[in-house]
Design a protein around this motif. Structure first.
Motif, mmCIF file in Angstrom:
data_model
loop_
_atom_site.group_PDB
_atom_site.id
_atom_site.type_symbol
_atom_site.label_atom_id
_atom_site.label_comp_id
_atom_site.label_asym_id
_atom_site.label_seq_id
_atom_site.Cartn_x
_atom_site.Cartn_y
_atom_site.Cartn_z
ATOM 1 N N LYS A 404 0.893 -1.345 -0.100
ATOM 2 C CA LYS A 404 0.035 -0.113 0.113
ATOM 3 C C LYS A 404 0.903 1.292 -0.047
ATOM 4 N N ALA A 406 3.697 1.519 -1.451
ATOM 5 C CA ALA A 406 4.270 1.893 -2.694
ATOM 6 C C ALA A 406 3.436 2.530 -3.685
ATOM 7 N N ASP A 407 1.919 2.390 -3.356
ATOM 8 C CA ASP A 407 0.948 2.704 -4.268
ATOM 9 C C ASP A 407 0.451 4.545 -3.798
ATOM 10 N N ALA A 408 0.976 5.239 -4.382
ATOM 11 C CA ALA A 408 0.882 6.536 -3.951
ATOM 12 C C ALA A 408 -0.662 7.068 -3.799
#
Lengths: 473, 311
Positions: A404, A406-408
Motif C-alpha cells: 500500500k 508503494a502505491d501513492a
C-alpha cells in the motif's frame, strides 16, 4: 602451564553456581518486565490515546524499553551465563573467580536498570538497539569485560586441550561484544561522528549485535545440546567450523537497510551479505537434521524441543531476511513492520528459546533441584506460540503495508491501518510470551530459593549438632 | 580447529574488516562533509537549525518519535522534461535544427503555444543534443529534472533525502519504519504551528481516524484566569477542555513544533537535483519567529521589530 587433572562435573557445576544464579535470575526478571513493556507498546495500536497522559508508557518510550530489556536485560546475560558454563564444562575446569564474575553480573544488571530508568525518563540515546545513554553503556562495558576476563582465564586453565565447536562460538562472542560496544559508545556518544556516519555506526553495531553476537552465542548452545540430548555425535565438526567462519564473515556486514541516506555501496554490500547468510543457514539445517535424525529421543517439551525449535527459527529468520534484502522485495518491505517481524523471530524464536532450553538443562545441574517437567513443557508451548504469533503476523502485515505504501494513490492512513490485524495477533503473542516469562521466572526463582533453603537447613542441622554434641560433624 | 589462536585470529580479521568497511570507510567518505551550495541558486545548504528547533530535536529523540516516523524520502528515478520556452527570432531555423536531432521534435505544431513540453528523456545527458540544437539556432530551452516515486507522489518531498541533509544533526534519526508518515519535509508540508500543536494534543481532532497516540503530557491543563491565555489551544467538540479550563503548550511542545517546522530537505543539490527549484522556503529563522508569533498571536513582523529593538 602444568596440566591439572580433570575436575569432576559436579565440582565444575558448583563453581558456576553463584555467577549463574545472578545472571539467570536477573535475566528472568528483565524478561518479565520486557514483556510487560511490550504489551504496553502494542496496546497503543489498539487505543492510540491510552497513555496520552503518561510519558513513560507512551509508545516511543515503551518500545525502546522493551527492546533494551530484551536484548541487554535478558539476551546478553543469559547468553553469557550459558557461555561461561560451556567454557568450564568443555574445558573440564572450575570457573575462575566465580565471586568476581557474580559481581560483574550484578554490575551488569545495575547498568541495565540505569538504562531502563534513563529510557523511561526520556534520556534515550536515539539509536535503535542501542538506546541506553552513555553512563549506562559504560557500566555495561565494564561489567562485560570483568566477566569476560575471568571467562578467558577459565579457558586458559583448562586441562582438556582439544576444542569443541561450542567453545569457538563462545570465545568469539566474548571478543566481539566489547569491540562493537566500545565502538558504538565512543563514536556515537563520547566523540559523535558527523551526520550520517552516525547512522552507519549505529546500524553496524545493531547488525553485529543481532546477527553475529546472538547467533554465535545461541549456536554455541545448539551445537552442544543437540548432540548431548540426542546422544549422537555432532554431524559434523567441519560443518560447524564452516558455520562459524561464514557467520563471522557475512554476518558482520549485515544491518544496513536498502533505503538509507548512506552511500549506495554500503547498502548494496550489506544486502549481499544478508543474502549470503543463507550459506550458514543451510549448513545449520544439515547439522540439525543429520545430528537429530535417527535419534529415537522424544523431546517431550524439554530442552531438546527448545533447541530444535530455536535452530529452525534461526534458519527461517535468516531466509526471510535474505529475501527481504533483494532490492525488488526491499522496495516493498523497507519501512514496514516486516523487519520487526523477522527480528522478533530471531530474538524470541531463536535466541530466547535456545536460552530457555539451555537454562532448563543447566539449572538443575548447578542447583541440584529438579524443575517440574510440566512447567517446562507449559512454558515451551506458551513461548513457542507466542513467538510465532508475534513474528509471523508482523511479517504478513509488513508486506500488506508495504504494497500500500508503494502505491501513492492509497491514502497514508490506509497503509497504517493495513497492519492492524498483525497487531491484534501480535498482542496475543505478546500476552502468551508474558505468561510464559512468568513461568520461566517462577521456575528459576523456585530453583534458587529451594537451593538456598536446603543450604540453610543443612547449616541449621549442623549448628544444632554442634550445640548438642560439641563436636563438629 | 585445534589451536585457540586461530579462533581469535578469525574473529579479529572478520570484525576488523567489517569495522573498516562500515565504520572507517564512511567516516573517510562523509565524516568531513561540510556546508555546500545549492544548484543552481548557490545558496548555502544546509543551515543550522535555530536554538528552539535544536531543543525540539532533543524532545523528538526523547519521545522516541523515530520508532514510527522516518525522515528519508525515497525516489525511484527521475523524469527529465525538455521544455521549449522560445523558438528564437528564426523559428524555421530552430525547427530544422530540431528535426535533425529527432524528426518527431521538428514538427511545426510543437512550436505553437510556448512554453511547451517538447519531450521526456531518460537523463540529463540525453537532453544535451536537443539543448544544443535549440540554443545554437537562437531559441530558449529549459531542462527540468523531476524526481519520481511513491514518496514524492505522496507529497513527502521534492527529491530523495541525501547525506548532506543531516550534516548538522546529532543524533541523526533517519528512521526505519513508517507507522506514521515521513517527516523529512513536514515543515514545508504542514507549516501551521497551531495545527501542529493541536495535532500533538489530539491527533484525532485534526485527522479523523489517525493512529497516532496523543501527547497530552506535553500540554498543561489549567484554570482560565481573568482572560484566556493567548497561546491556549483552540479546540472544539469532544477534544475541548471543560468550561473554565484551557490547554496550554509546555516548553517541550513548543520546541518540538519548532523542530518539526524546521524540517525541510528539498533544496536542489548537485547529488540530488530538482528543477525547477521549489519555491524558496522561508529561511528557518523567520519560520521560528513566525512560530513564536503565531503562538503568541502576534504577527511575525511585529515580533521581528520587537526583537530587533531588543538587540
Amino acid at each position: 602451564m602444568t596440566a591439572t587433572p580433570p575436575t569432576s562435573p559436579s565440582k565444575i557445576d558448583s563453581s558456576c553456581r553463584l555467577p549463574l544464579f545472578a545472571l539467570f535470575g536477573g535475566a528472568a526478571v528483565w524478561l518479565v518486565l520486557s514483556s510487560l513493556f511490550g504489551l504496553a507498546a502494542s496496546m497503543t495500536f489498539h487505543k492510540p490515546s491510552m497513555f496520552a497522559d503518561c510519558a513513560m508508557f507512551s509508545y516511543g518510550r515503551a518500545y525502546p524499553a522493551w527492546s533494551h530489556l530484551l536484548v541487554y536485560g535478558f539476551a546478553i546475560p543469559s547468553g553469557l551465563g550459558v557461555g561461561l558454563w560451556l567454557l568450564a564444562r568443555l574445558g573440564r575446569v572450575e570457573l575462575a573467580k566465580p565471586f568476581l564474575i557474580a559481581v560483574g553480573a550484578k554490575l551488569w544488571h545495575l547498568g541495565v536498570l540505569v538504562g531502563l530508568v534513563a529510557i523511561s525518563a526520556g534520556q534515550t540515546s536515539g539509536y535503535e538497539w542501542f538506546e541506553l545513554p552513555r553512563y549506562a553503556a559504560v557500566i555495561l562495558f565494564l561489567a562485560f569485560v570483568l566477566m569476560a576476563i575471568w571467562a578467558f582465564v577459565t579457558y586458559s586453565r583448562r586441562p582438556e586441550k582439544s576444542l569443541y565447536p561450542s567453545q569457538w562460538f563462545v570465545l568469539a562472542s566474548l571478543f566481539w561484544f566489547p569491540w562493537i560496544l566500545s565502538t558504538a559508545v565512543l563514536l556515537l556518544q563520547f566523540f559523535p561522528v558527523r551526520g550520517v556516519v552516525q547512522v552507519a555506526v549505529a546500524w553496524w553495531f545493531a547488525g553485529n549485535l543481532l546477527n553475529v553476537w546472538l547467533t554465535l552465542s545461541g549456536l554455541a548452545v545448539t551445537f552442544y545440546l543437540l548432540p548431548k540430548l540426542t546422544e549422537r555425535p555432532l554431524q559434523s565438526h567441519y560443518l560447524a567450523l564452516f558455520v562459524f567462519w561464514t557467520v563471522l564473515i557475512f554476518g558482520s556486514w549485515t544491518g544496513i537497510p536498502m533505503h538509507s541516506p548512506l552511500p549506495a555501496w554500503m547498502s548494496t554490500l550489506s544486502s549481499a551479505a544478508t543474502v549470503m547468510m543463507i550459506v550458514p543457514a543451510l549448513a545449520i539445517v544439515t547439522i540439525v537434521i543429520k545430528t537429530c535424525c535417527g535419534a529415537n529421543k522424544p523431546c517431550g517439551g524439554g530442552p531438546l524441543c527448545y533447541s530444535k525449535f530455536g535452530a529452525w527459527c534461526l534458519v527461517l529468520a535468516t531466509f526471510v531476511a535474505a529475501i527481504a534484502a533483494c532490492p525488488a522485495v526491499a522496495r516493498v518491505t523497507d519501512f514496514t513492520w516486516f523487519t520487526h517481524g523477522h527480528t522478533t523471530l530471531r530474538l524470541y524464536g531463536f535466541f530466547a528459546m535456545t536460552m530457555f532450553g539451555a537454562i532448563y538443562y543447566i539449572l538443575p545441574r548447578i542447583s541440584g533441584v529438579a524443575i517440574c517437567p510440566r512447567r517446562i513443557k507449559g512454558h515451551f508451548w506458551l513461548a513457542m506460540l507466542g513467538a510465532l504469533l508475534l513474528a509471523l503476523p508482523m511479517i504478513g502485515a509488513g508486506i500488506k503495508q508495504g504494497l500500500k505504501l508503494a502505491d501513492a494513490n492509497v491514502p497514508f492512513l490506509d497503509t497504517a491501518k493495513a497492519a492492524m490485524m498483525g497487531f491484534r495477533m501480535g498482542t496475543l503473542g505478546e500476552l502468551l510470551i508474558a505468561i510464559g516469562s512468568l513461568i520461566f521466572l517462577a521456575n528459576i526463582l523456585l530453583s534458587i530459593v529451594t537451593y538456598y533453603r536446603a543450604m540453610a537447613k543443612t547449616a541449621y542441622a549442623d549448628a544444632i549438632a554442634i550445640q548438642l554434641t560439641g563436636v563438629k560433624p | 580447529m585445534k589451536s585457540s589462536s586461530i579462533v581469535f585470529l578469525a574473529a579479529f580479521i572478520a570484525l576488523s574488516a567489517s569495522w573498516g568497511g562500515f565504520v572507517l570507510a564512511p567516516q573517510l567518505q562523509l565524516g568531513r562533509a561540510d556546508q555546500t551550495k545549492t544548484v543552481p541558486a548557490e545558496e548555502k545548504y544546509p543551515l543550522a537549525r535555530p536554538g528552539l528547533a535544536q531543543q525540539g530535536a532533543e524532545v523528538y529523540r526523547s519521545l522516541g518519535c523515530v520508532y514510527c516516523h522516518s525522515q528519508q524520502v525515497g525516489q525511484n528515478g527521475v523524469k527529465v522534461e525538455v521544455v521549449l520556452l522560445d523558438a528564437g527570432t528564426n523559428a524555421d531555423n530552430t525547427i530544422s535544427a530540431l528535426a535533425k536531432v529527432n524528426a518527431q521534435l521538428g514538427k511545426p505544431e510543437n512550436f505553437i503555444g510556448l512554453p511547451k513540453k517538447l519531450t521526456e528523456v531518460a537523463d540529463i545527458g540525453a537532453a544535451d543534443s536537443i539543448v544544443k540544437a535549440v540554443t545554437e539556432s537562437g531559441g530558449k530551452i529549459e531542462v527540468n529534472v523531476i524526481p519520481t516515486g511513491a514518496d514524492i507522489s505522496r507529497g513527502w518531498g521534492k527529491r530523495r533525502t541525501v547525506a548532506q541533509d543531516f550534516i548538522y544533526d546529532s543524533v541523526v534519526q533517519p528512521g526505519t519504519r513508517r507507522a506514521g508518515p515521513d517527516l523529512a519535509n513536514v515543515g514545508s508540508r504542514l507549516a501551521d504551528a497551531n495545527w501542529q500543536l493541536r495535532h500533538l494534543y489530539a491527533p484525532q481532532a485534526e485527522i479523523k481516524g489517525s493512529t497516532m497516540p496523543a501527547y497530552r503530557f506535553l500540554f498543561e491543563k489549567r484554570k482560565v484566569g481573568k482572560v484566556t491565555s493567548a497561546d491556549a489551544l483552540k479546540l472544539t467538540g469532544e477534544f475541548a477542555p471543560p468550561a473554565g479550563f484551557e490547554i496550554v503548550p509546555t516548553d517541550d511542545a513548543r520546541a518540538l513544533v519548532a523542530y518539526l517546522l524546521s524540517l525541510h530537505a528539498e533544496a536542489p543539490l548537485f547529488e540530488s537535483p530538482v528543477t525547477p527549484p521549489p519555491a524558496p522556503a522561508a529561511s528557518t529563522n523567520t519560520t521560528i519567529v513566525a512560530v513564536r508569533a503565531e503562538i503568541k498571536n502576534y504577527t511575525a513582523s511585529e515580533l521581528l521589530s520587537v526583537e530587533g529593538t531588543a538587540k
